[in-house]
Design an enzyme around this catalytic site. Structure first.
Site, mmCIF file in Angstrom:
data_model
loop_
_atom_site.group_PDB
_atom_site.id
_atom_site.type_symbol
_atom_site.label_atom_id
_atom_site.label_comp_id
_atom_site.label_asym_id
_atom_site.label_seq_id
_atom_site.Cartn_x
_atom_site.Cartn_y
_atom_site.Cartn_z
ATOM 1 N N ASP A 35 15.214 27.786 -66.248
ATOM 2 C CA ASP A 35 16.199 27.125 -67.112
ATOM 3 C C ASP A 35 15.540 25.912 -67.778
ATOM 4 O OD1 ASP A 35 19.596 27.082 -67.150
ATOM 5 O OD2 ASP A 35 18.530 25.308 -67.910
ATOM 6 N N ILE A 36 15.833 25.721 -69.053
ATOM 7 C CA ILE A 36 15.196 24.652 -69.817
ATOM 8 C C ILE A 36 15.693 23.265 -69.397
ATOM 9 C CG2 ILE A 36 16.821 24.500 -71.774
ATOM 10 C CD1 ILE A 36 14.297 24.616 -73.614
ATOM 11 N N ASN A 97 28.456 32.009 -64.889
ATOM 12 C CA ASN A 97 29.514 31.408 -65.699
ATOM 13 C C ASN A 97 29.973 32.453 -66.715
ATOM 14 O OD1 ASN A 97 29.252 28.870 -64.428
ATOM 15 N ND2 ASN A 97 27.518 28.368 -65.745
ATOM 16 N N GLU A 105 28.054 29.125 -71.871
ATOM 17 C CA GLU A 105 27.548 28.632 -73.157
ATOM 18 C C GLU A 105 26.812 29.708 -73.945
ATOM 19 O OE1 GLU A 105 25.210 25.203 -72.232
ATOM 20 O OE2 GLU A 105 26.925 24.108 -71.399
ATOM 21 N N VAL A 106 26.021 30.490 -73.247
ATOM 22 C CA VAL A 106 25.211 31.504 -73.930
ATOM 23 C C VAL A 106 25.842 32.877 -73.683
ATOM 24 C CG1 VAL A 106 22.932 32.548 -74.127
ATOM 25 C CG2 VAL A 106 23.135 30.100 -73.607
ATOM 26 N N HIS A 110 23.886 36.125 -67.793
ATOM 27 C CA HIS A 110 22.777 35.520 -67.043
ATOM 28 C C HIS A 110 23.296 35.051 -65.701
ATOM 29 C CE1 HIS A 110 24.683 32.530 -69.660
ATOM 30 N NE2 HIS A 110 24.430 31.619 -68.737
ATOM 31 N N HIS A 112 22.507 32.400 -62.799
ATOM 32 C CA HIS A 112 21.732 31.220 -62.413
ATOM 33 C C HIS A 112 21.365 31.344 -60.937
ATOM 34 C CE1 HIS A 112 23.043 28.472 -65.830
ATOM 35 N NE2 HIS A 112 23.994 29.386 -65.889
HETATM 36 P P1 AMP Z 1 25.764 28.811 -69.189
HETATM 37 O O1 AMP Z 1 26.584 27.579 -69.302
HETATM 38 O O2 AMP Z 1 25.964 29.515 -67.878
HETATM 39 O O3 AMP Z 1 25.915 29.726 -70.383
HETATM 40 O O4 AMP Z 1 24.266 28.330 -69.112
HETATM 41 C C1 AMP Z 1 23.327 28.460 -70.136
HETATM 42 C C2 AMP Z 1 22.035 27.917 -69.593
HETATM 43 O O5 AMP Z 1 21.008 28.273 -70.477
HETATM 44 C C3 AMP Z 1 22.000 26.413 -69.429
HETATM 45 O O6 AMP Z 1 21.717 26.073 -68.068
HETATM 46 C C4 AMP Z 1 20.854 25.982 -70.364
HETATM 47 O O7 AMP Z 1 20.098 24.902 -69.856
HETATM 48 C C5 AMP Z 1 20.051 27.261 -70.461
HETATM 49 N N1 AMP Z 1 19.228 27.391 -71.659
HETATM 50 C C6 AMP Z 1 19.622 27.208 -72.945
HETATM 51 N N2 AMP Z 1 18.601 27.450 -73.788
HETATM 52 C C7 AMP Z 1 17.547 27.807 -73.008
HETATM 53 C C8 AMP Z 1 16.200 28.154 -73.278
HETATM 54 N N3 AMP Z 1 15.718 28.223 -74.537
HETATM 55 N N4 AMP Z 1 15.381 28.452 -72.244
HETATM 56 C C9 AMP Z 1 15.849 28.393 -70.980
HETATM 57 N N5 AMP Z 1 17.115 28.073 -70.654
HETATM 58 C C10 AMP Z 1 17.950 27.766 -71.652
#
Ligand code: AMP
Length: 128
Positions: A35-36, A97, A105-106, A110, A112
């Site tokens: 994770d970034i 999530n 968010e994405v 995924h 975690h």
């Molecule tokens: P979520 O809220 O579960 O959708 O989490 C999205 C996660 O993606 C967050 O923990 C971000 O820090 C992570 N994230 C976003 N962009 C990147 C990226 N380019 N590389 C790695 N992790 C990312």
């Protein structure tokens, strides 16, 4: 199922090689990367390569090969990061999530994998 996959999401771009990532593991159907913005000493995201929006989408529509590959990859990530309690690690938390209430968010499924410190309560009480 009425899921519409947005192929411009950031994990789709990572899968296409348009954005770099710190890969932990790659298999036929799965990618795991750091994770970034890590929330713990171990913070790895495990994603299917297929276009699944969220966990329930994946669970209902992915092939058995994809689901087995993903699940085995999660186990391997836990082994590689040393968090497995059965192998002397101190444990971890797996979080998916999902949607608005899950504060996803994405929009690419995924999982975690968090570990390396005590992670506190599973869900905050503040907002009921
Ligand atoms: P979520 O809220 O579960 O959708 O989490 C999205 C996660 O993606 C967050 O923990 C971000 O820090 C992570 N994230 C976003 N962009 C990147 C990226 N380019 N590389 C790695 N992790 C990312």
């Amino acid at each position: 199922m009425p899921y519409s996959y947005d192929d411009q999401n950031i994990f789709a771009k990572i899968l296409r090689g348009e954005i770099p990532n710190k890969t932990v593991l790659e298999t036929a159907h799965t990618l795991a990367f750091e994770d970034i913005q890590p929330q713990a000493p171990v913070h790895v995201l495990v994603i299917p390569k297929g276009p699944y929006v969220c966990y329930d989408h994946f669970a209902q529509e992915a092939s058995e090969a994809e689901i087995v590959d993903f699940t085995r990859a999660v186990g391997e990530v836990c082994r590689l990061t040393g968090v497995q309690p059965g192998e002397g690690g101190e444990g971890f938390r797996a979080i998916a999530n999902t949607g608005a209430h899950g504060v996803q968010e994405v929009p690419h499924f995924h999982l975690h994998i968090l570990g390396g410190r005590v992670l506190g309560r599973m869900v905050g009480r503040a907002q009921g």
